[in-house]
Design an enzyme around this catalytic site. Structure first.
Site, PDB file in Angstrom:
ATOM      1  N   ALA A  84       0.496  -1.583  -0.558  1.00 25.36           N
ATOM      2  CA  ALA A  84      -0.257  -0.018   0.162  1.00 25.36           C
ATOM      3  C   ALA A  84       0.802   1.097   0.031  1.00 25.36           C
ATOM      4  O   ALA A  84       2.244   0.973   0.542  1.00 25.36           O
ATOM      5  CB  ALA A  84      -0.609   0.004   1.170  1.00 25.36           C
ATOM      6  N   GLU A  85       0.592   2.526  -0.275  1.00 27.57           N
ATOM      7  CA  GLU A  85       1.048   3.829  -0.164  1.00 27.57           C
ATOM      8  C   GLU A  85       0.235   3.696   1.735  1.00 27.57           C
ATOM      9  O   GLU A  85      -0.935   3.296   1.317  1.00 27.57           O
ATOM     10  CB  GLU A  85       0.147   5.154  -0.664  1.00 27.57           C
ATOM     11  CG  GLU A  85       1.092   4.899  -2.300  1.00 27.57           C
ATOM     12  CD  GLU A  85       2.390   4.948  -2.835  1.00 27.57           C
ATOM     13  OE1 GLU A  85       3.251   5.323  -1.995  1.00 27.57           O
ATOM     14  OE2 GLU A  85       3.325   4.517  -3.265  1.00 27.57           O
ATOM     15  N   SER A  86       1.527   4.101   2.219  1.00 29.43           N
ATOM     16  CA  SER A  86       1.296   4.279   3.597  1.00 29.43           C
ATOM     17  C   SER A  86       1.016   5.397   4.212  1.00 29.43           C
ATOM     18  O   SER A  86       0.684   5.644   5.798  1.00 29.43           O
ATOM     19  CB  SER A  86       1.860   3.032   4.135  1.00 29.43           C
ATOM     20  OG  SER A  86       2.936   3.836   4.381  1.00 29.43           O
ATOM     21  N   THR A 140      -6.628  -1.206   8.933  1.00 31.62           N
ATOM     22  CA  THR A 140      -5.797  -0.013  10.299  1.00 31.62           C
ATOM     23  C   THR A 140      -7.392   0.522  10.410  1.00 31.62           C
ATOM     24  O   THR A 140      -8.334   0.551   9.715  1.00 31.62           O
ATOM     25  CB  THR A 140      -5.564   1.166   8.770  1.00 31.62           C
ATOM     26  OG1 THR A 140      -4.907   2.315   9.947  1.00 31.62           O
ATOM     27  CG2 THR A 140      -6.022   1.489   7.514  1.00 31.62           C
ATOM     28  N   ASP A 141      -6.881   1.243  11.441  1.00 30.01           N
ATOM     29  CA  ASP A 141      -8.026   1.994  12.339  1.00 30.01           C
ATOM     30  C   ASP A 141      -8.605   2.744  11.879  1.00 30.01           C
ATOM     31  O   ASP A 141      -9.598   3.617  12.674  1.00 30.01           O
ATOM     32  CB  ASP A 141      -7.411   2.031  13.969  1.00 30.01           C
ATOM     33  CG  ASP A 141      -5.839   2.839  14.025  1.00 30.01           C
ATOM     34  OD1 ASP A 141      -5.830   3.327  12.733  1.00 30.01           O
ATOM     35  OD2 ASP A 141      -5.185   2.945  15.397  1.00 30.01           O
ATOM     36  N   GLU A 142      -7.402   3.711  10.884  1.00 26.98           N
ATOM     37  CA  GLU A 142      -8.285   5.013  10.192  1.00 26.98           C
ATOM     38  C   GLU A 142      -9.079   5.077   9.381  1.00 26.98           C
ATOM     39  O   GLU A 142      -9.654   6.565   9.427  1.00 26.98           O
ATOM     40  CB  GLU A 142      -6.653   5.820   9.599  1.00 26.98           C
ATOM     41  CG  GLU A 142      -5.205   6.302  10.174  1.00 26.98           C
ATOM     42  CD  GLU A 142      -4.337   7.095   9.712  1.00 26.98           C
ATOM     43  OE1 GLU A 142      -4.741   7.473   8.797  1.00 26.98           O
ATOM     44  OE2 GLU A 142      -3.338   6.880  10.067  1.00 26.98           O
ATOM     45  N   TYR A 165      -5.805   8.778   2.095  1.00 30.97           N
ATOM     46  CA  TYR A 165      -5.104   7.381   3.065  1.00 30.97           C
ATOM     47  C   TYR A 165      -6.444   6.989   3.330  1.00 30.97           C
ATOM     48  O   TYR A 165      -6.118   4.876   2.969  1.00 30.97           O
ATOM     49  CB  TYR A 165      -4.070   7.289   3.593  1.00 30.97           C
ATOM     50  CG  TYR A 165      -3.879   6.415   4.754  1.00 30.97           C
ATOM     51  CD1 TYR A 165      -3.085   5.389   3.553  1.00 30.97           C
ATOM     52  CD2 TYR A 165      -3.759   6.127   5.728  1.00 30.97           C
ATOM     53  CE1 TYR A 165      -2.434   4.103   4.359  1.00 30.97           C
ATOM     54  CE2 TYR A 165      -3.740   5.031   6.477  1.00 30.97           C
ATOM     55  CZ  TYR A 165      -2.758   4.084   5.399  1.00 30.97           C
ATOM     56  OH  TYR A 165      -2.577   2.900   5.976  1.00 30.97           O
ATOM     57  N   SER A 166      -6.784   7.374   4.042  1.00 24.55           N
ATOM     58  CA  SER A 166      -8.065   5.846   5.136  1.00 24.55           C
ATOM     59  C   SER A 166      -9.221   5.759   3.810  1.00 24.55           C
ATOM     60  O   SER A 166     -10.114   4.622   4.412  1.00 24.55           O
ATOM     61  CB  SER A 166      -8.587   6.711   6.165  1.00 24.55           C
ATOM     62  OG  SER A 166      -9.108   8.228   6.290  1.00 24.55           O
ATOM     63  N   LYS A 169      -8.150   3.187   2.052  1.00 25.29           N
ATOM     64  CA  LYS A 169      -7.841   1.802   2.185  1.00 25.29           C
ATOM     65  C   LYS A 169      -9.416   1.561   3.039  1.00 25.29           C
ATOM     66  O   LYS A 169      -9.669  -0.306   2.801  1.00 25.29           O
ATOM     67  CB  LYS A 169      -6.760   1.776   4.059  1.00 25.29           C
ATOM     68  CG  LYS A 169      -5.428   2.190   3.616  1.00 25.29           C
ATOM     69  CD  LYS A 169      -4.967   1.420   3.472  1.00 25.29           C
ATOM     70  CE  LYS A 169      -4.473  -0.431   4.460  1.00 25.29           C
ATOM     71  NZ  LYS A 169      -4.035  -0.953   3.831  1.00 25.29           N
ATOM     72  N   ASN A 194      -0.981   2.576  14.866  1.00 29.98           N
ATOM     73  CA  ASN A 194      -0.286   2.742  14.344  1.00 29.98           C
ATOM     74  C   ASN A 194       1.298   2.202  15.443  1.00 29.98           C
ATOM     75  O   ASN A 194       1.434   1.207  16.404  1.00 29.98           O
ATOM     76  CB  ASN A 194       0.916   3.913  15.120  1.00 29.98           C
ATOM     77  CG  ASN A 194      -0.302   5.698  14.896  1.00 29.98           C
ATOM     78  OD1 ASN A 194      -1.698   5.553  14.458  1.00 29.98           O
ATOM     79  ND2 ASN A 194       0.323   6.056  13.983  1.00 29.98           N
ATOM     80  N   ASN A 195       1.604   1.180  14.318  1.00 28.84           N
ATOM     81  CA  ASN A 195       2.950   0.452  14.647  1.00 28.84           C
ATOM     82  C   ASN A 195       4.239   1.242  14.791  1.00 28.84           C
ATOM     83  O   ASN A 195       4.541   2.026  14.120  1.00 28.84           O
ATOM     84  CB  ASN A 195       3.211  -0.506  13.420  1.00 28.84           C
ATOM     85  CG  ASN A 195       1.936  -1.932  13.362  1.00 28.84           C
ATOM     86  OD1 ASN A 195       2.209  -2.723  12.750  1.00 28.84           O
ATOM     87  ND2 ASN A 195       0.673  -1.336  13.812  1.00 28.84           N
ATOM     88  N   ASN A 264       1.186  12.137  20.786  1.00 31.52           N
ATOM     89  CA  ASN A 264       3.084  13.462  20.314  1.00 31.52           C
ATOM     90  C   ASN A 264       3.760  13.696  21.146  1.00 31.52           C
ATOM     91  O   ASN A 264       5.210  12.866  20.712  1.00 31.52           O
ATOM     92  CB  ASN A 264       2.548  13.753  18.455  1.00 31.52           C
ATOM     93  CG  ASN A 264       1.239  12.871  18.305  1.00 31.52           C
ATOM     94  OD1 ASN A 264       1.368  11.944  18.186  1.00 31.52           O
ATOM     95  ND2 ASN A 264       0.638  13.812  17.290  1.00 31.52           N
ATOM     96  N   ASP A 306      -0.232  22.275  11.270  1.00 26.27           N
ATOM     97  CA  ASP A 306      -1.198  21.353  11.312  1.00 26.27           C
ATOM     98  C   ASP A 306      -1.088  20.361  10.396  1.00 26.27           C
ATOM     99  O   ASP A 306      -1.018  21.173   9.257  1.00 26.27           O
ATOM    100  CB  ASP A 306      -2.542  21.471  12.084  1.00 26.27           C
ATOM    101  CG  ASP A 306      -2.732  20.611  12.940  1.00 26.27           C
ATOM    102  OD1 ASP A 306      -1.715  19.152  13.063  1.00 26.27           O
ATOM    103  OD2 ASP A 306      -3.922  19.947  14.085  1.00 26.27           O
TER     104      ASP A 306
END
Ligand code: NAD
Ligand code: DAU
Length: 370
Positions: A84-86, A140-142, A165-166, A169, A194-195, A264, A306
């Site tokens: 994937a493009e991640s 993904t959780d996204e 992205y999401s 996915k 997130n890994n 973060n 942001d």
């Protein structure tokens, strides 16, 4: 023996998964399919590819002819689709590429597997599948969107993707679900948080700040740094995927999360403190520094504009995979981040290698005027 087609295995999670499989399962042969984009690095898996238990094929998951050829050439009975493009920030720059790989690529693999694995029709016209086959989609959780201060994502949380992205996915997940319903395909989906860990490309938060700290560069923190992610050590994720591939119920979704929620800014500060402590107590590591130990402090933190549409908080409820399959996250963030930092200190050649291409241009484009 089973043969797995593992796509995207020259990237972060896929490479960890291949190493985990080879080390822990003697009953698996692996065919890796990877296009070696900026995020894929052959060196990461070179020592795993032996031409027997593990072969490598360079190619695109969108290439239908290649996919058909792989199914004809190898007795593939499991597909694990990591390719994937991640990166969310890159999806804001170029949404179409994400649609291409993440949606069309996944659908192409689903079709190739269907053509190879269907042996006939039942009396209602549904395909009959070869026994023991499985298509696994790494999601993904996204796809669930963004949480406020409270609550967790469960498998029944409505899909609400917010970035290109999401969105891509999520579309891929919906195609997998569609193949489950329409063709009764034996497919599963994992949605994880997130890994972090070894071989993580330094465009993502943790490896980026480790790299920048060692180089004495500013640490770009988006917005106020208060966004929360639920960090999962990559090996815990690999274990979860393999449990779902082997024992997960076909057609099901399993959430995989670390129970390790952090803001973060907490991560950035913890990483600064840890690296500074290592440099003060283990002088041999100072050889990798491109700055003085005294410069490793919170002054490196720079609050920048942001991310557009920045999701506030992700947090996974992994009850289902724990209850059904006995999986739980073994690595606490405080241990995992220290292991990860040492891995990067010991693998500066890898960092140099993966950032030798277009990385500098990307970095300047992304951060110069932020
Ligand atoms: P990554 O960007 O590190 O690696 C992606 C790999 O896919 C690379 O090796 C790249 O060369 C390959 N690839 C890209 N386009 C391809 C194409 N068209 N054909 C063949 N190969 C292609 O990604 P990652 O962080 O390892 O993520 C792997 C999967 O896990 C992705 O599907 C991602 O959406 C999902 N995921 C990642 C995380 C995370 O925290 N990293 C969390 C949840 C889900
Ligand atoms: O939740 C799973 C997702 O986790 C995966 O599906 C994605 O593939 C993966 O990239 C990751 O997405 P994030 O956007 O959460 O990860 P990233 O490392 O890009 O950012 C983590 C947080 O840190 C996020 O809130 C944005 C912030 N950030 C990121 C970078 C790169 C910064 O503050 N500064 C930065 O320079």
């Amino acid at each position: 023996m089973k043969t797995y087609l593992v796509t995207g295995a020259a990237g972060f999670i896929g490479s960890n998964y291949v190493k985990y499989l080879l080390a822990n399962y003697q009953d698996v042969n692996i065919v890796i399919l990877d296009a070696l984009t900026y995020a894929g690095n052959y060196g990461t898996i070179a020592s795993d590819v032996d031409g027997k238990r593990c072969v490598f094929v360079k190619g695109d998951i969108c290439d239908a002819q290649l996919a058909a050829k792989l199914f004809a050439e190898y007795p593939i009975s499991v597909v694990v689709n990591f390719a994937a493009e991640s990166h969310v920030d890159r999806s804001i720059e170029n949404p179409q590429l994400f649609l291409q790989t993440n949606i069309l690529g996944t659908q192409n693999l689903l079709d190739a597997a269907r053509k190879a694995w269907v042996t006939g029709k039942d009396d209602k016209g549904y395909p009959v599948w070869k026994p023991g086959v499985r298509f696994h989609q790494v999601s993904t959780d996204e796809v669930y969107g963004s949480l406020g201060k409270d609550g967790y994502f469960t498998e029944t949380t409505p899909l609400d993707p917010r970035s290109p992205y999401s969105a891509a996915k999520t579309s891929a997940d919906l195609f997998v679900k569609a193949y489950v319903e329409t063709f009764k395909m034996p497919a599963t989906i994992t949605r994880c948080s997130n890994n972090y860990g070894p071989y993580h490309f330094p465009e993502k938060l943790i490896p980026l700040i480790i790299k920048n700290i060692l180089e004495g560069k500013k640490l770009p923190v988006y917005g106020k740094g208060e966004n929360v992610r639920d960090w999962l050590y990559v090996e815990d994720h690999c274990k979860a995927i393999e449990m779902v591939v082997r024992k997960g119920r076909p057609g099901e979704v399993y959430n995989v999360g670390g129970h390790n929620e952090k803001m973060n800014i907490e991560i950035v500060k913890l990483t600064i403190d840890t690296i500074r402590h290592i440099m003060e107590t283990e002088p041999k590591y100072r050889a990798v520094l491109k700055t003085e130990v005294e410069n490793i402090n919170y002054d490196l933190i720079t609050y920048v504009a942001d991310r557009l549409g920045h999701d506030m908080r992700y947090a996974i409820d992994p009850t289902k995979i724990t209850r059904e399959l006995g999986w739980y996250p073994e690595t606490k963030f405080e241990q995992g981040i220290v292991k990860t930092i040492y891995w990067y200190l010991d693998h500066q050649d890898w960092v140099k290698d993966v950032t030798s291409g277009d990385y500098q241009n990307y970095y300047e484009r992304m951060y110069q005027n932020r």
